[in-house]
Scaffold this motif. Structure first.
Motif, short mmCIF file in Angstrom:
data_model
loop_
_atom_site.label_atom_id
_atom_site.label_comp_id
_atom_site.label_asym_id
_atom_site.label_seq_id
_atom_site.Cartn_x
_atom_site.Cartn_y
_atom_site.Cartn_z
N SER A 44 -15.16 0.71 -4.92
CA SER A 44 -15.22 0.66 -6.37
C SER A 44 -14.69 1.95 -7.00
N VAL A 45 -15.08 3.09 -6.42
CA VAL A 45 -14.62 4.38 -6.93
C VAL A 45 -13.09 4.50 -6.80
N GLY A 46 -12.56 4.09 -5.64
CA GLY A 46 -11.12 4.18 -5.40
C GLY A 46 -10.31 3.37 -6.39
N GLY A 74 0.83 -1.19 0.00
CA GLY A 74 0.00 0.00 0.00
C GLY A 74 0.86 1.24 0.00
N PHE A 75 0.23 2.36 0.20
CA PHE A 75 0.89 3.63 0.02
C PHE A 75 0.72 4.54 1.21
N GLY A 76 0.82 4.03 2.43
CA GLY A 76 0.77 4.87 3.61
C GLY A 76 -0.62 5.39 3.87
N SER A 77 -1.12 5.16 5.07
CA SER A 77 -2.49 5.52 5.34
C SER A 77 -2.65 6.18 6.69
N ASP A 114 -6.53 0.54 -2.04
CA ASP A 114 -7.25 0.64 -3.31
C ASP A 114 -6.33 1.12 -4.44
N SER A 115 -5.51 2.13 -4.12
CA SER A 115 -4.65 2.70 -5.15
C SER A 115 -3.67 1.67 -5.69
N TYR A 116 -3.25 0.74 -4.87
CA TYR A 116 -2.34 -0.31 -5.33
C TYR A 116 -3.07 -1.30 -6.23
N GLN A 117 -4.28 -1.69 -5.85
CA GLN A 117 -5.02 -2.68 -6.63
C GLN A 117 -5.33 -2.18 -8.03
N GLY A 118 -5.82 -0.95 -8.12
CA GLY A 118 -6.14 -0.40 -9.43
C GLY A 118 -4.93 -0.24 -10.31
N SER A 156 -9.66 1.42 1.49
CA SER A 156 -9.63 2.80 1.01
C SER A 156 -8.40 3.51 1.57
N ASP A 157 -7.71 4.26 0.72
CA ASP A 157 -6.38 4.78 1.05
C ASP A 157 -6.32 5.57 2.35
N ASN A 158 -7.30 6.42 2.62
CA ASN A 158 -7.17 7.41 3.69
C ASN A 158 -7.93 7.11 4.97
N ILE A 159 -8.53 5.94 5.08
CA ILE A 159 -9.42 5.70 6.21
C ILE A 159 -8.71 5.63 7.57
N LEU A 160 -7.40 5.38 7.58
CA LEU A 160 -6.69 5.25 8.85
C LEU A 160 -5.97 6.53 9.27
N GLN A 161 -6.08 7.56 8.46
CA GLN A 161 -5.36 8.79 8.75
C GLN A 161 -5.77 9.38 10.09
N GLY A 162 -4.76 9.89 10.80
CA GLY A 162 -5.02 10.53 12.08
C GLY A 162 -5.00 9.59 13.27
#
Length: 331
Positions: free
Chosen positions: A245-247, A48-51, A214-218, A197-203
């Motif tokens: 799906s959108v991500g 993944g790409f950091g979340s 998601d960004s990795y899968q797509g 989803s990329d940003n759900i763990l932020q904070g």
């Protein structure tokens, strides 16, 4: 048909995903269950790409595959008890580590929540049968979210009232996003098995995931199409009111631009229109492409593929991703 490039997708793509796993720092002793699954606590996995949080990794000694930490639950002694109203699986000793999980156990997406719940029950049973963790038994309660973020918040509150000390988060991204802040406020470690989803763990620096983003899968889907020179023109069908799906569509679209792949047709549907794909199928047929990317869940995917069967050419196929699987289908 066996030499068709589409038929190579599943194995090759999953191998690429496994190659991405890079355990940097082990922060605890490995735990081996009765079935040979070794759970390795780590501080970071470069999937993944950091979340905002980190990731967990596990390895299966019996097979050449990765296994999710949140795979298990249930107690491993003959004195186990189960409460039907709370969905709790309890260990016998008085000193237990209470683990809570949330996901859809009823409704259209119940198959996802039930799979996670049953996996969690299995792991807790095996870990407890092996003596627990440092002698401490595990106790699991898995609550039904019905696939609804608001219901997930209520389920989280119920688990806190029960005495939860560790959260498996939620099955879906939207649900997970609603409880991440609460988990931080309550100082609860949260580990989602499938919220991608990329940003759900932020904070929340105590929130983790064990699946790729998601960004990795797509991006991987687009990379595979380009790498194997399957086609330079694709169509897409995705669910416009579902974050997952959108991500995947957005990351797929961005990567296609860098790989010289043209998306010639994009069709969408919503939760309320997922039973009839006649219009979308006609539009996709008119696009006359070899590949249709469908980053959607199993239920609408099966409906679409059933309705599309036999309408496309022999060399046309659909490529779909899910949180823990990649599938290719000849239409």
């Amino acid at each position: 048909m066996s030499n068709h490039p589409i038929n190579e997708m599943i194995g090759t793509t999953m191998s690429k995903i496994r190659e991405m796993v890079d355990v940097n720092t082990i922060i605890g002793d490995p735990i081996t269950t009765a079935s040979g699954i070794t759970i390795i606590p780590v501080s970071k996995v470069s999937m993944g790409f950091g979340s905002g949080g980190s990731d967990f990794a596990t390895k299966n000694q019996k097979a050449d595959s990765d296994n999710a930490f949140g795979g298990g639950g249930g107690a491993g002694t003959e004195a186990d008890t189960k409460s039907a109203d709370t969905g709790t699986t309890a260990a016998n000793p008085s000193e237990t580590l209470k683990i809570g999980g949330i996901g859809p156990l009823t409704g259209d997406y119940a198959n996802y929540g039930i799979s996670v719940k049953q996996g969690a029950e299995l792991a807790v049973k095996e870990i407890n049968a092996a003596g627990g963790i440092a002698g401490q038994m595990l106790e699991l309660s898995f609550q039904d979210s019905q696939g609804d973020p608001e219901s997930a918040v209520n389920a989280y509150g119920k688990l806190m009232d029960w005495g939860m000390k560790l959260s498996l988060g939620c099955v879906f991204s939207g649900e997970t996003a609603t409880v991440v802040a609460a988990a931080k406020d309550d100082d609860i470690i949260l580990i989602t098995p499938s919220g991608s989803s990329d940003n759900i763990l932020q904070g929340n620096d105590k929130a983790f995931r064990i699946c790729f983003n998601d960004s990795y899968q797509g991006a991987v889907a687009a990379d595979f199409i380009a790498e194997h020179q399957i086609t330079d023109k694709v169509a897409v069908l995705y669910q416009s009111d579902y974050d997952y799906s959108v991500g995947l569509y957005e990351s797929f679209e961005a990567e296609c631009k860098t790989k010289g792949i043209e998306i010639v047709e994009v069709q969408t549907f919503t939760e309320g229109t997922k039973t009839d794909f006649t219009t979308q199928i006609n539009k996709l047929l008119a696009a006359d492409v070899k590949m249709i990317f469908i980053p959607i869940y199993a239920e609408p995917a099966s409906t679409f593929l059933t309705q599309a069967k036999g309408k496309f050419g022999v060399h046309q196929g659909a490529f779909t991703c899910c949180t823990n699987q990649v599938q290719a289908t000849i239409l």
